[in-house]
Enzyme design. Sequence first.
Site, short mmCIF file in Angstrom:
data_model
loop_
_atom_site.label_atom_id
_atom_site.label_comp_id
_atom_site.label_asym_id
_atom_site.label_seq_id
_atom_site.Cartn_x
_atom_site.Cartn_y
_atom_site.Cartn_z
N GLU A 1 0.84 -1.20 0.00
CA GLU A 1 0.00 0.00 0.00
C GLU A 1 0.88 1.25 0.00
OE1 GLU A 1 -3.47 0.62 2.77
OE2 GLU A 1 -2.29 2.39 3.31
N THR B 1 -3.98 4.84 -1.48
CA THR B 1 -5.06 5.34 -0.64
C THR B 1 -5.72 6.57 -1.26
OG1 THR B 1 -3.64 6.77 0.69
CG2 THR B 1 -3.92 4.49 1.45
N TYR B 2 -6.88 6.91 -0.68
CA TYR B 2 -7.70 8.01 -1.23
C TYR B 2 -8.22 8.84 -0.07
CZ TYR B 2 -11.23 10.26 -4.10
OH TYR B 2 -11.99 11.19 -4.78
N GLN C 1 -7.30 -3.98 8.74
CA GLN C 1 -6.70 -2.90 9.51
C GLN C 1 -5.44 -3.45 10.19
OE1 GLN C 1 -5.89 -0.04 10.10
NE2 GLN C 1 -7.85 0.89 10.69
N ARG D 1 -15.70 3.21 3.21
CA ARG D 1 -16.61 4.33 3.43
C ARG D 1 -15.84 5.63 3.65
NH1 ARG D 1 -19.49 4.81 9.05
NH2 ARG D 1 -17.28 5.17 9.45
N HIS E 1 -7.93 2.78 -3.87
CA HIS E 1 -8.88 2.93 -2.76
C HIS E 1 -9.88 4.01 -3.20
CE1 HIS E 1 -5.98 1.56 0.67
NE2 HIS E 1 -5.60 1.04 -0.48
#
Length: 321
Positions: A11, A42-43, A196, A101, A71
């Site tokens: 990531e 990631t976003y 996570q 989310r 993401h």
Amino acid sequence: MSSTAARFSFELYPPRSERAAAALPATIDRLAAAGPDFISVTYGANGSSRGSSLDVLRYILDHTDVSPMAHLTCVGSSHEETNRLIREFLDAGIRRFLAVRGDPPADVEPGGDGLGDIRSSAELVQLIHRVQAERVPYGELPVPGLPARTVLEHREHVQIAVAAFPNGHPSSHSVSQDIDALLAKQAAGANLGITQLFFHAEDYLHFAQRAKEAGVRFPILPGIMPVTSPARLKRMLELSGEDLPSDLAIQLEVEPTDEGRHEIGIAWAAGLAQRLLDGGAPGIHLYTFNQHAAVLSVLERVGLGPVASATSTLPTESEPA
Ligand code: FAD
């Protein structure tokens, strides 16, 4: 012994400064050379990183043989905005997503309008599949020698990963609720889980077993981060909401040198990865913090990936944690 079928992935996050942006391509090249299944990017939950996330994903697409995973978040966005975002990423050539989310801003009421139109990652998973189906309703192939095309039965599908929380999402009341959330994501069309951060192999192994018994069929990749400094440990705790692992914290605090702390973090992450693989994890997903040296050393120690060049002792690239 680690399973021969075990795989790995990485990531990254979009760079937050010009210096970090300039250093990232070299990091990506080194990570890609190790042959991961995918590199995820990631976003930002409020859409703040749309352009920079896409730039990193495009670099991976254009300059490596590795499949990028985008993401995407939905919190705070309208249905139309999310629809447009998904289409933009699909048009850029992205076929793997991690649908999350995102965390609402602190001042947004639970259940209030500030959460946006799409209230959960399961709805986002469905929307990604729907947008892809609308873009590519069916596949076609030319018929040799004829001015005609055959309609293919199977159109191109996308892979959609979702978040999993071995120690429970901060707002869930029990592990059963987290397993129910995973089942909802599966019903919506998710086909991979990524966890996570957590500190103990048993946390993941028990959770994965319970998820399997409850009917979750997709693989769940454990997320691992080499914690190579007290600052990185603090950041990891902020991200995960986990309790402090005092043995690791003390080791990092008392070690006087950067080299020593780096070694502690790598040895600790490699030990965790090995216990997970021995316990049946399908692979490992490494949080890189946009630095290649530590994660490649972890892979080397668990016998995954080609890593002759990974043994440099200190990170030289990108932003520090
Ligand atoms: P959801 O699945 O929508 O769940 C939200 C809440 O609803 C949880 O409390 C969940 O338990 C509950 N819930 C959902 N469905 C059910 C159900 N059926 N029954 C009962 N409860 C339910 N954030 C970012 O902003 N950008 C990123 O790039 C990003 N990447 C991440 C990558 C990974 C691997 C992980 C683990 C997290 C990532 N996050 C990221 C953080 C994530 O956005 C937050 O943890 C967020 O609070 C929850 O996201 P979710 O997709 O699990 O939400």
